[in-house]
Design an enzyme around this catalytic site. Structure first.
Site, PDB file in Angstrom:
ATOM      1  N   SER A 151       0.807  -1.230   0.000  1.00  0.00           N
ATOM      2  CA  SER A 151       0.000   0.000   0.000  1.00  0.00           C
ATOM      3  C   SER A 151       0.837   1.275   0.000  1.00  0.00           C
ATOM      4  O   SER A 151       0.786   2.090   0.940  1.00  0.00           O
ATOM      5  CB  SER A 151      -0.955  -0.024   1.178  1.00  0.00           C
ATOM      6  OG  SER A 151      -1.719  -1.199   1.105  1.00  0.00           O
ATOM      7  N   ARG A 166       7.496   6.340  -4.259  1.00  0.00           N
ATOM      8  CA  ARG A 166       8.111   6.925  -3.066  1.00  0.00           C
ATOM      9  C   ARG A 166       7.466   6.300  -1.845  1.00  0.00           C
ATOM     10  O   ARG A 166       6.307   5.868  -1.896  1.00  0.00           O
ATOM     11  CB  ARG A 166       7.958   8.444  -3.030  1.00  0.00           C
ATOM     12  CG  ARG A 166       6.568   8.970  -2.755  1.00  0.00           C
ATOM     13  CD  ARG A 166       6.449  10.407  -3.104  1.00  0.00           C
ATOM     14  NE  ARG A 166       6.541  10.589  -4.533  1.00  0.00           N
ATOM     15  CZ  ARG A 166       5.539  10.364  -5.399  1.00  0.00           C
ATOM     16  NH1 ARG A 166       4.363   9.928  -4.965  1.00  0.00           N
ATOM     17  NH2 ARG A 166       5.692  10.556  -6.694  1.00  0.00           N
ATOM     18  N   ASP A 204      -4.076  -1.309  -1.330  1.00  0.00           N
ATOM     19  CA  ASP A 204      -5.200  -1.590  -0.421  1.00  0.00           C
ATOM     20  C   ASP A 204      -6.519  -0.996  -0.923  1.00  0.00           C
ATOM     21  O   ASP A 204      -7.596  -1.575  -0.732  1.00  0.00           O
ATOM     22  CB  ASP A 204      -4.900  -1.151   1.029  1.00  0.00           C
ATOM     23  CG  ASP A 204      -4.381   0.267   1.153  1.00  0.00           C
ATOM     24  OD1 ASP A 204      -4.264   0.953   0.120  1.00  0.00           O
ATOM     25  OD2 ASP A 204      -4.073   0.689   2.279  1.00  0.00           O
TER      26      ASP A 204
HETATM   27  C1  BGC Z   1      -0.269   5.193   0.221  1.00  0.00           C
HETATM   28  C2  BGC Z   1      -1.354   4.507  -0.561  1.00  0.00           C
HETATM   29  C3  BGC Z   1      -2.306   3.785   0.381  1.00  0.00           C
HETATM   30  C4  BGC Z   1      -2.780   4.711   1.481  1.00  0.00           C
HETATM   31  C5  BGC Z   1      -3.666   4.003   2.481  1.00  0.00           C
HETATM   32  C6  BGC Z   1      -0.846   6.046   1.324  1.00  0.00           C
HETATM   33  O1  BGC Z   1       0.168   6.591   2.095  1.00  0.00           O
HETATM   34  O2  BGC Z   1       0.528   5.981  -0.623  1.00  0.00           O
HETATM   35  O3  BGC Z   1      -0.807   3.598  -1.479  1.00  0.00           O
HETATM   36  O4  BGC Z   1      -3.387   3.315  -0.364  1.00  0.00           O
HETATM   37  O5  BGC Z   1      -1.679   5.257   2.170  1.00  0.00           O
HETATM   38  O6  BGC Z   1      -3.037   2.927   3.060  1.00  0.00           O
END
Ligand code: BGC
Length: 481
Positions: A151, A166, A204
């Site tokens: 995620s 990143r 996610d």
């Molecule tokens: C991430 C996402 C993720 C979200 C919730 C963010 O910091 O970049 O990829 O879906 O957090 O978990």
């Protein structure tokens, strides 16, 4: 109309002035929310264009919704911000039904800023433990198909790769950004001889979208409001100019992981306070995740800590008190704010006790300010979140739909849902309800388990489409045999 969960009481003059200042700084009136939503829509479009923008809008190669008749047994690995979870999910012959077994492992805090190898070795250890305990004789089993919920923003030219754009959510591990994380995990699994083949790397939010649509076909958007915040929705290939070179039929569905946490990294519309600017400056990735840093659970307690410390330093509150408990960055998580907002007592006894445990003796006016501050931070987060949902809905022309949401802030933060729903109403100009039990045209509802069931469903859908001859976005065909 009263805002859900607001409070007001009498205060001495100088704290009242401070509250007024905070109210101005943290306010997000309907006009502001509409302005943010309009900009959000154009930024979503920009992210899909060849030139790109702040919001990554990552194509995910998830190319259909489930119909409820998917079957098979899959492993799912969820590398969230707080825990690591391994599941085995069996999608059964019964429509929209599944069996799940799962184990949770703590994600050690030091791993988040440690070495890349340590991270992958730890994850592979957890997977090995899980497979060992549930598949006694490993030598006889075929490789188990795995859906890996990673995620963080990742570029996916294929569903079975993910090049980390990143780190977010406070992670800062050298040597991973700009790299495909799949071979890193696979190498650690091979060293242990764990019989697993990765078939899908997912976000996610995409998992949440697909898992929610498995049981409710009105689900059009999947959101996470947790340690981080983000959303995914289904786009048509024809509306994704940056995929034009793939020559997909224009009506081909393609789930987009928006990575909307990066909205307004250029600081054009979000009403940032000096505290938001400080959070950004002192974070491992300044200039990134501007929207997320005002909304997500990782930051809500930190915003609160910075405001209280600032008011103390300016001698407005907690005079002559030992503030050492407030000195450590990120020492207050969003559950601390939840506790303050949930204090049921008129005299804010529980809040008093909370501060007392940290060695701080608070006066009634100070307690009132604390409560109001928690409300302001929590309300701003919920109202800004609604702009993202409104933007996707307007962009896609959804007048009515369900939005599946998951994450600690959505599930546990008091009034978050009601405040978000109220903001959607203001942004989208819905008429007042005639019957209080009537659904809103767009409802944000608790989602199904995205990083478990969602990951398994995406693995199943991908295996299925490969069998049917749709090989778009597949790197390692041998894993789909
Ligand atoms: C991430 C996402 C993720 C979200 C919730 C963010 O910091 O970049 O990829 O879906 O957090 O978990």
């Amino acid at each position: 109309m009263a805002t859900p969960g607001s409070s007001r009481a009498s205060l001495p003059q100088d704290l009242r002035h401070e509250i007024q200042k905070l109210e101005e700084q943290f306010s997000t009136d309907a006009a502001k929310l509409k302005q943010i939503t309009d900009r959000f829509i154009s930024e979503l479009d920009k992210g899909l264009s060849v030139e790109g923008g702040s919001i990554p809008m990552n194509p995910t190669w998830v190319m259909s919704f489930p119909d409820g008749y998917e079957t098979g047994t899959f492993l799912a690995l969820d590398m969230g911000g707080t825990n690591l979870r391994v599941c085995q999910i069996t999608l059964t012959d019964q429509k929209s039904e599944f069996d799940i077994i799962q184990s949770k492992y703590r994600m050690p805090e030091e791993l988040k800023t440690g070495e890349s190898d340590e991270l992958w070795e730890y994850i592979a250890d957890c997977l090995q433990q899980f497979v060992d305990s549930h598949h006694a004789d490993k030598s006889t089993i075929e490789k188990l198909p795995l859906g890996f919920t990673f995620s963080y923003p990742a570029t996916q030219h294929y569903i079975d790769e993910g090049v980390l754009q990143r780190w977010t959510k406070g992670f800062d591990i050298a040597g991973v950004e700009g790299e495909n994380v799949v071979p890193m995990l696979e190498a650690a699994l091979e060293r242990r001889n764990v019989p697993i083949k990765l078939v899908a790397l997912i976000n996610d939010t995409t998992g949440t979208l697909i898992a929610s649509a498995y049981t409710d076909t009105s689900m059009k958007i999947g959101c996470i409001f947790g340690t981080g915040c983000n959303a995914a929705y289904m786009e048509n290939a024809g509306s994704i100019p940056k995929l034009a070179h793939m020559n997909l039929p224009p009506d081909t569905p393609m789930a987009i992981n928006c990575e909307w946490g990066a909205f307004d990294n250029e600081h054009a519309v979000l009403p940032m306070t000096p505290y938001d600017i400080l959070i950004d400056k002192d974070s491992p990735r300044p200039g990134q995740q501007a929207f997320e840093k005002m909304i997500a659970g990782l930051y809500l307690g930190e915003i609160f800590r910075l405001v209280v410390l600032d008011l103390h330093n300016k001698e407005h509150m907690f005079l002559n008190q030992d503030m050492s408990a407030f000195k450590k960055p990120y020492s207050m998580d969003s559950s601390f704010l939840s506790a303050i907002e949930e204090d049921p007592f008129e005299n804010l006894q529980e809040t008093y006790d909370l501060f007392n445990k940290m060695g701080i003796n608070s006066t009634n006016p100070e307690l009132e300010l604390i409560r109001r501050l928690a409300e302001l931070i929590g309300t701003r987060a919920a109202r800004l979140s609604a702009c993202g949902v409104a933007a996707i809905s307007k962009k896609k022309g959804y007048k009515t739909c369900h939005v599946g949401a998951d994450g600690s802030v959505f599930n546990k933060y008091p009034h978050f849902k009601a405040r978000g729903a109220q903001a959607l109403r203001e942004i989208l100009d819905w008429p007042e309800k005639t019957n209080p039990r009537q659904e809103d045209p767009i409802e944000i509802l608790a989602a199904e388990d995205g990083s478990g069931v969602g990951a398994a469903l995406i693995a199943a859908l991908t295996l299925q489409r490969v069998q049917e001859g749709n090989l778009a976005g597949i790197l390692h065909l041998e894993n789909f045999k």
